[in-house]
Scaffold this active site. Structure first.
Site, mmCIF file in Angstrom:
data_model
loop_
_atom_site.group_PDB
_atom_site.id
_atom_site.type_symbol
_atom_site.label_atom_id
_atom_site.label_comp_id
_atom_site.label_asym_id
_atom_site.label_seq_id
_atom_site.Cartn_x
_atom_site.Cartn_y
_atom_site.Cartn_z
ATOM 1 N N HIS F 15 0.837 -1.197 0.000
ATOM 2 C CA HIS F 15 0.000 0.000 0.000
ATOM 3 C C HIS F 15 0.877 1.254 0.000
ATOM 4 O O HIS F 15 2.107 1.183 0.085
ATOM 5 C CB HIS F 15 -1.001 0.011 1.167
ATOM 6 C CG HIS F 15 -0.453 0.432 2.490
ATOM 7 N ND1 HIS F 15 -1.231 1.036 3.443
ATOM 8 C CD2 HIS F 15 0.790 0.324 3.023
ATOM 9 C CE1 HIS F 15 -0.499 1.275 4.511
ATOM 10 N NE2 HIS F 15 0.719 0.862 4.297
ATOM 11 N N CYS F 34 5.721 6.402 4.470
ATOM 12 C CA CYS F 34 4.527 5.671 4.018
ATOM 13 C C CYS F 34 3.964 6.255 2.727
ATOM 14 O O CYS F 34 3.062 5.669 2.124
ATOM 15 C CB CYS F 34 3.455 5.685 5.104
ATOM 16 S SG CYS F 34 4.006 4.906 6.625
ATOM 17 N N HIS F 40 5.074 0.211 -0.242
ATOM 18 C CA HIS F 40 5.749 -0.684 0.691
ATOM 19 C C HIS F 40 4.667 -1.679 1.117
ATOM 20 O O HIS F 40 3.579 -1.681 0.522
ATOM 21 C CB HIS F 40 6.337 0.093 1.877
ATOM 22 C CG HIS F 40 5.330 0.750 2.733
ATOM 23 N ND1 HIS F 40 4.666 1.905 2.355
ATOM 24 C CD2 HIS F 40 4.808 0.411 3.931
ATOM 25 C CE1 HIS F 40 3.809 2.240 3.292
ATOM 26 N NE2 HIS F 40 3.866 1.348 4.262
ATOM 27 N N HIS F 42 2.963 -4.848 4.119
ATOM 28 C CA HIS F 42 2.808 -5.364 5.479
ATOM 29 C C HIS F 42 2.231 -6.778 5.444
ATOM 30 O O HIS F 42 1.536 -7.164 4.511
ATOM 31 C CB HIS F 42 1.849 -4.481 6.293
ATOM 32 C CG HIS F 42 2.339 -3.096 6.531
ATOM 33 N ND1 HIS F 42 3.388 -2.817 7.379
ATOM 34 C CD2 HIS F 42 1.947 -1.889 6.038
ATOM 35 C CE1 HIS F 42 3.610 -1.510 7.392
ATOM 36 N NE2 HIS F 42 2.747 -0.918 6.581
ATOM 37 N N ASP F 80 -5.459 -10.318 -0.186
ATOM 38 C CA ASP F 80 -4.164 -10.982 0.035
ATOM 39 C C ASP F 80 -3.289 -10.940 -1.216
ATOM 40 O O ASP F 80 -3.752 -11.242 -2.323
ATOM 41 C CB ASP F 80 -4.394 -12.440 0.446
ATOM 42 C CG ASP F 80 -3.105 -13.115 0.866
ATOM 43 O OD1 ASP F 80 -2.251 -12.457 1.502
ATOM 44 O OD2 ASP F 80 -2.939 -14.302 0.562
ATOM 45 N N HIS F 81 -2.016 -10.567 -1.013
ATOM 46 C CA HIS F 81 -1.042 -10.466 -2.102
ATOM 47 C C HIS F 81 -1.505 -9.467 -3.171
ATOM 48 O O HIS F 81 -1.231 -9.630 -4.350
ATOM 49 C CB HIS F 81 -0.736 -11.846 -2.732
ATOM 50 C CG HIS F 81 0.221 -12.654 -1.892
ATOM 51 N ND1 HIS F 81 -0.143 -13.245 -0.715
ATOM 52 C CD2 HIS F 81 1.542 -12.942 -2.060
ATOM 53 C CE1 HIS F 81 0.899 -13.872 -0.199
ATOM 54 N NE2 HIS F 81 1.933 -13.706 -0.984
ATOM 55 N N GLU F 129 -1.269 -3.670 11.756
ATOM 56 C CA GLU F 129 -0.433 -3.336 10.592
ATOM 57 C C GLU F 129 0.998 -3.799 10.859
ATOM 58 O O GLU F 129 1.682 -4.295 9.965
ATOM 59 C CB GLU F 129 -0.471 -1.834 10.343
ATOM 60 C CG GLU F 129 0.098 -1.452 9.004
ATOM 61 C CD GLU F 129 -0.216 -0.018 8.635
ATOM 62 O OE1 GLU F 129 -1.235 0.209 7.956
ATOM 63 O OE2 GLU F 129 0.543 0.886 9.052
#
Lengths: 139, 139, 139, 139, 139, 139
Positions: F15, F34, F40, F42, F80-81, F129
């Site tokens: 994100h 960020c 980047h 998480h 996801d991913h 996070e």
């Protein structure tokens, strides 16, 4: 250079520690609460370590999805939500201590991974019976 | 085949890092906040690893209850809720860094386990001073 | 809709539980090992919860970097690697139990956050003295 | 006697697994969801192990504050909150699998620690991509 | 101001989910692997929360050693290393789901703590059946 | 009596925090690292809490397998991913802060669970996070 990859899985099972060649008194004395004939159980955390070279094509020692599938098919589907003493054949005549469970898992996975994936990969198995009691084979 | 068993225990203690042969300035420079003469403290997590063969009678490398009792009697009863510098004899003349605390614990437990249980068992000690700083002896 | 944000920090400190109006016998009886006059210590894990509305401009209840800086300046710089009884003014006449440490932290942070950031933000503090003993204020 | 000290750090990054010599179909087949051209990301937990003798003056194998600073300057400042494929030079032509990220970190830190601190210190790197998938170099 | 104190304990047990008024088919359909007639098991993590005022004499909401002793005598000694269905009387006619185990623990501890310690203390119980499935009563 | 059940799941995503109505300078000032335009990522840990009465037939507030399937189908398969900014429709015009991600997940799951399972169940969502930054909706 040799590199290790690790995959953590878990299963829940009932077991009982018992040596059929001993008297009930000696079983009680050695195994204490773990000798309860009605069984008790654990959430087992399993860490499988595979040791080999990094493949320059993939950047992988071994595809972790494949490793996870091998563990699922050969260990989790046979051990999870089972009574180890009554329902897992390897423990018909083998006491399901953490040491012996880890040894059985190591033997199964080593044979599968060396046959299916690569005969040069070494395997280690770490098994947590509780957060405070755990074992590793080979040492 | 050699197998490892691990037991996790914990204790809470105060300590101070200090070298009496150095000036206060050098102690402050090297040890920083850890040199505070009024002490600070930690929750130490201790993992004791015992390496040996699985006994075919018990399925154990070593009875974890016995291991836990040896750790309790020889380490926890002497270290827990203590000021390591002032109240634990081994640190009268030895700086209680995580490395040295782990080394002292290893020496005590190795002697006890090899004398009381089995001279062929090897011992390793891992000590977490915090979740982010930890040590292991021998390497 | 009210939303909570949480920031986890930690500090290491020495302390001793003691009521100066009691006899040594009563202190020993009530506080046990925690009454050791030479102090013992802990790794304290601190979770600060801030409750408010999500700001539509930033998507934040409160900037976590700012929250972390406020905790560092007002709590960690004063408590970390300190002897709470001897070096933190709030505990000159207040027993540094987990409950009282959490209460002091809550009072300090509530005042700072409501003054510096937003008077409408509510605060809660959770403090882990060990993994097994922890407290929360307000309940 | 050789002793290990460990320092745990973490960084958050985006990455994508991809082999530019393969077809899109083969990349998709081998890397699955990890081949997403828009990237995905992880919180990487990094444990750096340094192996050496305990210095009798300090009681340290190596000052953990210095180790933490070396990791911060050489790894975290370059990897944290970055897109590994696009912004970290070592992965211009190297697939950022966990194995390869750990290998790159090991090469960087080994060179720095052996040059700056002590040529006799051995280094190992453990990298957690998730809680369930992790790697170690050397094995 | 109301303050919470928390004590974490754990026990290991075997259980089976089963409704005796249903057919085997319906039991299998609803409870799946958890209906295994040979039982399976878990490491249960138990967090007991006690809510009250801080006593100005002690700095305690309640002495955590006393709380730990009450949990040990009334819960752990009866549940640990047991088969919940066969050996714990409360589950003779109550399905030992995580919800019902937590409810039984809450009823036992609430009665003991309010009778023995203080009728004004409120109690909450959080029970982890696995790291990923857990419950809390009251909500 | 109201009882809570909790299910923990996780997903990995990329994100970027960004407000398109602000200048690059203000975005950099508020969101810092960020705001990296290359993204980047998480490992997000997600805990979904469902609050209701225990069904006397099953002993369940809600079948955790069903809850897990609802989370998988509606959240994990979509998040996801993935790159949240580019590939998840809810964040086309909503900054993917932890607060906003949790709010979106809460809205989706509340609608599904109240429609498919029971309109009387209340829902809360906790989203980690990192281990040190997390949020909960509603507060």
């Amino acid at each position: 250079m040799k590199t290790s990859v690790f995959r953590k899985e878990h299963f829940n099972a009932a077991h009982r520690l018992h040596n059929p060649h001993w008297s009930p008194q000696k079983n009680e004395q050695i195994f204490g609460k773990c000798n309860n004939p009605n069984f008790h159980g654990h959430n087992y955390d399993l860490i499988v370590q595979v040791i080999g070279e990094i493949d320059p094509e993939t950047g992988y020692v071994m595809d972790m999805k494949v490793l996870s599938d091998i563990i699922k098919e050969n260990i989790l589907d046979r051990f999870d939500h089972k009574n180890l003493n009554m329902e897992v054949s390897e423990f018909q005549n083998l006491n399901p201590t953490a040491e012996n469970i880890a040894l059985v898992i190591w033997q199964i996975l080593k044979e599968k991974i060396n046959t299916l994936i690569n005969p040069n990969l070494a395997i280690k198995v770490k098994l947590y019976e509780t957060e405070r009691n755990f074992v590793e084979v080979p040492a």
